[in-house]
Design a protein around this motif. Structure first.
Motif, PDB file in Angstrom:
ATOM      1  N   TRP A 808      51.156  33.607  28.376  1.00 38.42           N
ATOM      2  CA  TRP A 808      50.458  32.907  27.309  1.00 38.42           C
ATOM      3  C   TRP A 808      50.557  33.562  25.937  1.00 38.42           C
ATOM      4  CZ3 TRP A 808      49.464  28.582  29.514  1.00 38.42           C
ATOM      5  CH2 TRP A 808      49.085  28.536  30.877  1.00 38.42           C
ATOM      6  N   SER A 809      51.098  34.736  25.836  1.00 32.73           N
ATOM      7  CA  SER A 809      51.044  35.478  24.579  1.00 32.73           C
ATOM      8  C   SER A 809      51.712  34.714  23.444  1.00 32.73           C
ATOM      9  CB  SER A 809      51.739  36.840  24.747  1.00 32.73           C
ATOM     10  OG  SER A 809      51.748  37.516  23.519  1.00 32.73           O
ATOM     11  N   LEU A 810      51.038  34.683  22.290  1.00 30.11           N
ATOM     12  CA  LEU A 810      51.571  34.063  21.079  1.00 30.11           C
ATOM     13  C   LEU A 810      52.156  35.136  20.175  1.00 30.11           C
ATOM     14  CD1 LEU A 810      48.634  31.581  20.366  1.00 30.11           C
ATOM     15  CD2 LEU A 810      50.813  31.099  21.544  1.00 30.11           C
ATOM     16  N   VAL A 811      52.943  34.720  19.205  1.00 34.20           N
ATOM     17  CA  VAL A 811      53.627  35.681  18.357  1.00 34.20           C
ATOM     18  C   VAL A 811      52.635  36.528  17.553  1.00 34.20           C
ATOM     19  CG1 VAL A 811      53.922  34.076  16.418  1.00 34.20           C
ATOM     20  CG2 VAL A 811      55.547  35.968  16.738  1.00 34.20           C
ATOM     21  N   TRP A 812      51.509  35.917  17.137  1.00 29.27           N
ATOM     22  CA  TRP A 812      50.531  36.702  16.355  1.00 29.27           C
ATOM     23  C   TRP A 812      49.928  37.822  17.192  1.00 29.27           C
ATOM     24  CZ3 TRP A 812      45.524  37.557  17.636  1.00 29.27           C
ATOM     25  CH2 TRP A 812      44.914  36.709  18.554  1.00 29.27           C
ATOM     26  N   GLU A 813      49.822  37.598  18.521  1.00 34.28           N
ATOM     27  CA  GLU A 813      49.283  38.635  19.385  1.00 34.28           C
ATOM     28  C   GLU A 813      50.264  39.793  19.505  1.00 34.28           C
ATOM     29  OE1 GLU A 813      46.340  36.680  22.560  1.00 34.28           O
ATOM     30  OE2 GLU A 813      48.352  35.763  22.584  1.00 34.28           O
ATOM     31  N   GLN A 815      52.316  40.586  17.204  1.00 36.70           N
ATOM     32  CA  GLN A 815      52.208  41.262  15.918  1.00 36.70           C
ATOM     33  C   GLN A 815      50.984  42.173  15.872  1.00 36.70           C
ATOM     34  OE1 GLN A 815      52.172  38.577  12.590  1.00 36.70           O
ATOM     35  NE2 GLN A 815      51.851  40.207  11.076  1.00 36.70           N
ATOM     36  N   ALA A 816      49.841  41.707  16.389  1.00 36.88           N
ATOM     37  CA  ALA A 816      48.629  42.528  16.396  1.00 36.88           C
ATOM     38  C   ALA A 816      48.825  43.785  17.225  1.00 36.88           C
ATOM     39  CB  ALA A 816      47.454  41.710  16.926  1.00 36.88           C
ATOM     40  N   LEU A 817      49.624  43.669  18.299  1.00 42.83           N
ATOM     41  CA  LEU A 817      49.836  44.831  19.173  1.00 42.83           C
ATOM     42  C   LEU A 817      50.678  45.922  18.514  1.00 42.83           C
ATOM     43  CD1 LEU A 817      50.371  42.962  22.563  1.00 42.83           C
ATOM     44  CD2 LEU A 817      48.484  44.504  22.001  1.00 42.83           C
ATOM     45  N   LEU A 818      51.270  45.622  17.354  1.00 40.38           N
ATOM     46  CA  LEU A 818      51.993  46.679  16.626  1.00 40.38           C
ATOM     47  C   LEU A 818      51.070  47.850  16.279  1.00 40.38           C
ATOM     48  CD1 LEU A 818      54.137  44.503  14.187  1.00 40.38           C
ATOM     49  CD2 LEU A 818      55.039  46.050  15.958  1.00 40.38           C
ATOM     50  N   ARG A 819      49.759  47.595  16.206  1.00 39.96           N
ATOM     51  CA  ARG A 819      48.808  48.646  15.840  1.00 39.96           C
ATOM     52  C   ARG A 819      48.114  49.263  17.054  1.00 39.96           C
ATOM     53  NH1 ARG A 819      46.877  48.740  10.610  1.00 39.96           N
ATOM     54  NH2 ARG A 819      48.183  47.566   9.174  1.00 39.96           N
ATOM     55  N   ALA A 820      48.467  48.850  18.258  1.00 35.94           N
ATOM     56  CA  ALA A 820      47.749  49.313  19.445  1.00 35.94           C
ATOM     57  C   ALA A 820      48.017  50.798  19.710  1.00 35.94           C
ATOM     58  CB  ALA A 820      48.158  48.477  20.662  1.00 35.94           C
ATOM     59  N   GLU A 821      46.928  51.561  19.900  1.00 35.49           N
ATOM     60  CA  GLU A 821      47.049  52.980  20.226  1.00 35.49           C
ATOM     61  C   GLU A 821      45.803  53.415  20.999  1.00 35.49           C
ATOM     62  OE1 GLU A 821      46.789  57.048  17.691  1.00 35.49           O
ATOM     63  OE2 GLU A 821      48.572  55.822  17.264  1.00 35.49           O
ATOM     64  N   PRO A 822      45.955  54.131  22.129  1.00 42.14           N
ATOM     65  CA  PRO A 822      44.784  54.586  22.890  1.00 42.14           C
ATOM     66  C   PRO A 822      43.898  55.502  22.050  1.00 42.14           C
ATOM     67  CG  PRO A 822      46.781  54.812  24.181  1.00 42.14           C
ATOM     68  CD  PRO A 822      47.212  54.503  22.784  1.00 42.14           C
ATOM     69  N   MET A 823      42.567  55.302  22.158  1.00 41.91           N
ATOM     70  CA  MET A 823      41.623  56.064  21.365  1.00 41.91           C
ATOM     71  C   MET A 823      40.587  56.809  22.192  1.00 41.91           C
ATOM     72  SD  MET A 823      42.337  55.988  18.172  1.00 41.91           S
ATOM     73  CE  MET A 823      43.505  55.122  17.135  1.00 41.91           C
ATOM     74  N   ALA A 824      40.245  56.319  23.358  1.00 44.34           N
ATOM     75  CA  ALA A 824      39.217  56.982  24.164  1.00 44.34           C
ATOM     76  C   ALA A 824      39.364  56.520  25.602  1.00 44.34           C
ATOM     77  CB  ALA A 824      37.816  56.655  23.635  1.00 44.34           C
ATOM     78  N   GLY A 825      38.739  57.244  26.502  1.00 43.52           N
ATOM     79  CA  GLY A 825      38.738  56.880  27.904  1.00 43.52           C
ATOM     80  C   GLY A 825      39.898  57.508  28.655  1.00 43.52           C
ATOM     81  N   ASN A 826      40.325  56.842  29.724  1.00 42.99           N
ATOM     82  CA  ASN A 826      41.351  57.364  30.621  1.00 42.99           C
ATOM     83  C   ASN A 826      42.704  57.388  29.930  1.00 42.99           C
ATOM     84  OD1 ASN A 826      43.518  56.937  32.863  1.00 42.99           O
ATOM     85  ND2 ASN A 826      41.710  57.756  33.927  1.00 42.99           N
ATOM     86  N   ALA A 827      43.235  58.584  29.719  1.00 46.12           N
ATOM     87  CA  ALA A 827      44.477  58.733  28.955  1.00 46.12           C
ATOM     88  C   ALA A 827      45.658  58.105  29.689  1.00 46.12           C
ATOM     89  CB  ALA A 827      44.745  60.209  28.680  1.00 46.12           C
TER      90      ALA A 827
END
Length: 1004
Positions: A808-813, A815-827
């Motif tokens: 189901w992923s759309l192109v804007w999603e 694009q948004a994932l370009l900024r995804a980076e783990p920040m807390a929790g299970n590494a």
């Protein structure tokens, strides 16, 4: 006589009493002159108490052998019967070889040590004048001088006079000697004495009543015609009078300086006079004043601080002191005064021969000059408005500086102790041979004698070196702290009227400085500085400078009000005012922070103790995620409840937000010690990284707190927080929400329903605790970038994300994932999530044409639909022309199209991706610079709006003061708001042109 090979009991006793050559001492005790005292059991005790028992015994034998038989019995009977005399005589003989030589040449002078009444303990000039009264020539003056010196040295080495009393007595003896020498010179040339009035002005240590045993006596000579009339007529010709005065002054100098059969007294140095050795030896008072008013250098006024009339015509001397004193206390108003004094001190150190620096007690680092220069500089700067500082004595001035709050009590006490010890060392070094030296000896025997003379026993050499180095280290540290204090230069630059103002004058001054409500400002000033307390005294020193720094901002009234609030909160805290007075640029930093807008003062006033950050040289440096997370998790571990744990994490976040805002403000505005940073991009990156690290650490703490209270250490499902948007891009501003995705994965044996329920409970409790109303700013979590947006589940398993993105992923999603980076929790879970989304955000072979058209369509739609109604598109930082959205979408399109082939583009950070695109020649250097400049400027404007208004905004404020504050933050001076807006429009217009070409242009 002891048997061969065996030591006598006397030999053993001598060793025990500190003799280093017992054999020689035994022979001296066997001398015929010692027959009456050699068996006295108290003699060895008294010798053993001296600095050098061997030297003391040799001196006593020489003195005894020089006596006539009848005088010898008197001497020895007195030594046996009178303990005070024995201690004084042997103390002098054990500390001074030179005075031992004097007594051997003048064996009757030991009687000068007999009197021990209280009135004799601390004689003044008159007593010394009586002791020199019979001297009629240089030889007899020298003998009489040494006789007086004997009594001073005896009081010194026996401890009945401390260093300050000894130094004052030496200065009084020098005064009496100058008077006696002038009397001898006048007697030799009565015709010259009849022509002129001559005044002798003591300078340096003699003028300051703190003379050494052996030192040049610095003087200045002032002359006038005898009847005070110059020119032609019946009065004495001024030229002839000055010639006569010069002959008398020259004769006085020869009497004291030249050697004769008794040696010399001390050199008289007149090189501190106007023009130094190139100038006339004697000048009239008017000539002196003309020179000081037109030609004198900074150091000459520093030297005049200790000027004191000591000999010659008392009225002329008093007139000279009265005339030059105002010039001394105006000296700090000279341009570059403070830096000139500091440079002079550095030159002195630089000119010390390298082999002597470590032994130089006076001029070296941590030496006497460090104390003296620091005290004198503080006196000259603050003495304009505080007459209690007008002392020529270093220790008296230091005490006055402490009493007035200009120096901390503890610092003053340490300096006082160190100065007394170092001067005592200097005295004892000089006393040994009566030679002018400031070098600590290297010979072991000399060091031993020096240590014992200062009362150090056991291992006197080791103890001496240890104590000396400790005091020198204290002096060096405090000298650097006081002598190079930034506040000094600022105080020195104030006009005299700015330091002490009447209420009316103060109000006028406040109006001139730009205070909008001078009446309120006056009330703040009175509340801060009224009274006689030490706190008020320090405030009176700080406020004139702070007012100027506040006035350099767009809102001086807010700065002063904030300072009063912080001072009211911390005024009773001992370290607060001391920090502002003493520590680096703390005061200026505080002034900048308090007058730059609302956010930083609000953060500070919620926890005023954070002002300590401003005084730490490293206090403004960002701390980084690892130490922040360690601190947060430690606080969470100590808390008893989740609420308490998250409250502690939020308190840390508030403190660190203040650190970041303060660093941003000071880095933008700069201080006198630290100019504004040249690269605005560095400021933007520092803020973005700092706030991102801070929010990540806070989320980690909140997660640990919630899990620990409800489930212990292990949650039924693995859980990770993925940063998105500006959070994932390390580009957060002060008012940014934390955009996130939540992902979990059930542990073995846990059903998916139970795992999902636990994950949702964690998220709900984290969001609640991070937004509980408190004095700490909330951390808002925004999960709207999750699959299906607000209508989708708050958290998904990793497998669910994979299924959704696959189908189901759309192109804007993507694009948004370009900024995804783990920040807390299970590494590990966070890493696997990134592996899952990498193919979506960096698609193999790049984007197809349909995807590119879709991204362009979405961007165009956002521009038309989301820009707020009435907003100026040329000034909106996020959605406006050439703003953040334009630059970011352009860079993200490059990432999605070429990231599969260019590893440098695989970053969540806009500026890094832009630099990588330029390096890969996907964009020209010029276009990359234009986009980077626009993105940095728009980000700084958003940060500045939050700093100034205390709430987020995407456009420039409309209020005039707030707009002015924005201008100061961005580096524009007063009245330059129009230029600021024009520059923003020009920068973003150029960026929009690049965006039109790169984003909306050809698809290739």
């Amino acid at each position: 006589m002891a048997l061969p090979g065996r030591r006598s009991s006397t030999f053993t006793r001598l060793l025990r009493h500190g003799f280093t050559d017992p054999s020689a001492a035994e022979r001296l005790l066997d001398a015929p002159a010692m027959s009456l005292v050699r068996s006295d059991p108290m003699l060895l005790d008294a010798l053993g108490a001296t600095a050098d028992p061997d030297l003391a015994l040799r001196g006593l034998v020489r003195l005894a052998e020089a006596q006539r038989p009848d005088e010898l019995r008197v001497l020895l009977d007195t030594v046996v019967a009178a303990k005070p005399l024995r201690d004084r005589l042997l103390g002098v003989l054990g500390a001074s070889e030179a005075l031992g030589d004097h007594l051997a040449r003048h064996p009757g002078d030991w009687h000068a040590l007999v009197t021990y009444e209280l009135a004799d303990l601390h004689p003044g000039v008159e007593e010394f004048e009586r002791g020199l009264a019979e001297a009629t020539d240089p030889v007899s003056l020298r003998v009489a001088y040494r006789r007086c010196l004997l009594a001073i040295a005896a009081r010194d080495v026996c401890g009945t006079a401390d260093f300050a009393q000894t130094a004052a007595e030496l200065a009084d003896l020098a005064t009496a000697t100058l008077r006696a020498a002038l009397a001898i010179a006048k007697a030799a040339a009565p015709e010259d004495a009849a022509l002129c009035r001559l005044a002798v002005i003591a300078m340096g240590k003699c003028g300051g009543h703190e003379l050494n045993y052996v030192s040049d006596v610095d003087v200045i000579f002032v002359g006038e015609p005898a009847d005070g009339v110059g020119g032609a007529g019946e009065g004495i010709d001024e030229g002839k009078a000055i010639q006569a005065a010069t002959r008398l002054a020259s004769h006085l100098m020869r009497i004291c300086s030249e050697s004769n059969i008794e040696g010399s007294i001390w050199p008289v140095d007149a090189n501190l006079r106007p023009e130094g050795r190139n100038g006339p030896l004697v000048r009239t008072l008017s000539s002196h004043l003309a020179y000081y008013q037109r030609w004198a250098k900074t150091w000459e006024f520093q030297a005049l601080l200790k000027a004191r009339a000591v000999a010659g015509d008392p009225m002329l001397g008093a007139q000279y002191i009265e005339a030059v004193s105002p010039l001394v206390w105006q000296a700090s108003e000279r341009e570059h005064f403070v830096s000139d004094v500091q440079k002079m001190r550095r030159r002195v150190v630089d000119n010390i021969p390298p082999g002597q620096v470590d032994r130089e007690l006076k001029l070296g680092p941590g030496g006497l000059r460090d104390v003296e220069f620091a005290v004198q500089l503080l006196q000259l700067v603050h003495g304009r408005s505080d007459a209690s500082l007008h002392s020529g004595s270093t220790l008296e001035a230091l005490a006055a500086l402490a009493a007035g709050g200009y120096v901390g009590r503890a610092d003053a006490a340490q300096l006082d102790e160190a100065y007394r010890f170092l001067r005592a060392m200097e005295h004892r070094i000089q006393l040994y041979r009566l030679r002018r030296t400031h070098l600590v000896p290297e010979d072991e025997a000399d060091l031993r004698r020096l240590g014992r003379s200062l009362g150090l026993r056991g291992d006197p050499v080791a103890e001496l070196n240890r104590t000396w180095r400790r005091h020198a280290s204290v002096v060096r540290r405090l000298h650097e702290k006081l002598f190079y204090r930034p506040l000094l230069d600022a105080v020195a630059q104030l006009a005299p009227g700015e330091i002490r103002l009447s209420p009316r004058a103060a109000r006028q001054r406040l109006e001139a400085l730009g205070y909008a409500d001078p009446a309120a400002a006056l009330r703040h000033l009175e509340a801060l500085s009224s009274g006689v307390s030490r706190k008020a005294a320090i405030q009176r020193t700080l406020l004139p400078v702070l007012l100027g720094w506040f006035a350099d901002s767009a809102d001086p009234d807010a700065g002063l009000l904030g300072f009063r609030k912080v001072s009211d909160a911390l005024g009773k805290t001992p370290w607060y005012l001391r920090l502002l007075r003493d520590e680096g640029a703390a005061a200026e930093n505080l002034a900048r922070v308090l007058s730059a807008g609302r956010l930083a003062p609000d953060l500070l006033l919620r926890a005023p103790e954070a002002v300590a950050i401003l005084g730490d040289p490293q206090g403004l440096a960002p701390r980084g995620r690892e130490p922040l997370e360690q601190e947060v998790l430690a606080a969470v571990g100590r808390a008893e409840t989740a609420e308490g744990a998250v409250a502690a994490a939020r308190g840390m976040r508030r403190r660190e937000l203040f650190r970041t805002t303060a660093a941003d403000i000071i880095g933008s505005y700069g201080t006198e010690d630290s100019p504004a940073e040249e690269d605005p991009g560095a400021l933007v990156d520092r803020v973005g990284n700092a706030v991102t690290d801070l929010n990540a650490a806070t989320l980690a703490g909140a997660l640990r707190a919630v899990v620990g209270e409800r489930w212990g250490d292990i949650l039924p499902t693995r859980f990770a927080v993925i940063g998105m948007g500006r959070f994932g891009g390390h580009e957060l501003g002060y008012g940014s929400d934390a955009d996130v995705l939540f992902v979990h994965e059930p542990r073995e044996g846990v059903s998916e329903q139970e795992a999902a329920r636990a994950a949702n409970e964690v998220i709900a409790e984290m969001r609640r605790l991070l937004q509980v109303p408190t004095s700490d700013p909330p951390l808002l979590i925004d999960a709207d970038l999750r699959p299906e947006g607000k209508s989708g589940p708050m958290v998904r398993t990793l497998a669910s994300y994979a299924a959704y993105y696959r189908r189901w992923s759309l192109v804007w999603e993507s694009q948004a994932l370009l900024r995804a980076e783990p920040m807390a929790g299970n590494a590990e879970l966070g890493r696997r999530f990134i592996e899952l989304v990498d193919p979506l955000r960096y698609p193999a072979e790049g984007l197809g044409e349909d995807a590119v058209r879709e991204i362009r369509r979405l961007k165009a739609r956002m521009e038309t639909e989301r820009l707020p109604r009435g907003a100026d598109p040329t000034l909106h930082t996020k959605l406006g022309r050439g703003g953040l959205s334009d630059v970011e979408w352009t860079v993200q399109l490059l990432q999605m199209r070429h990231g599969w082939a260019e590893p440098g583009l695989r970053t969540t950070r806009t500026r890094e991706a832009l630099a990588a695109a330029r390096a890969a020649e996907l964009i020209s250097t010029e276009d990359a610079q234009i986009l980077d400049e626009a993105w940095v400027l728009a980000t700084r404007v958003r940060n500045g709006v939050m700093l100034v208004r205390g709430r987020p905004g995407d456009t420039f404020p409309s209020d005039g003061r707030e707009l002015g504050a924005m201008g100061r933050y961005l580096g524009y001076g007063p009245g330059r708001v129009g230029a600021m807006l024009d520059d923003y429009r020009r920068t973003t217009r150029r960026a929009r042109a690049v965006v039109e070409e790169l984003f909306y242009g050809a698809a290739t």
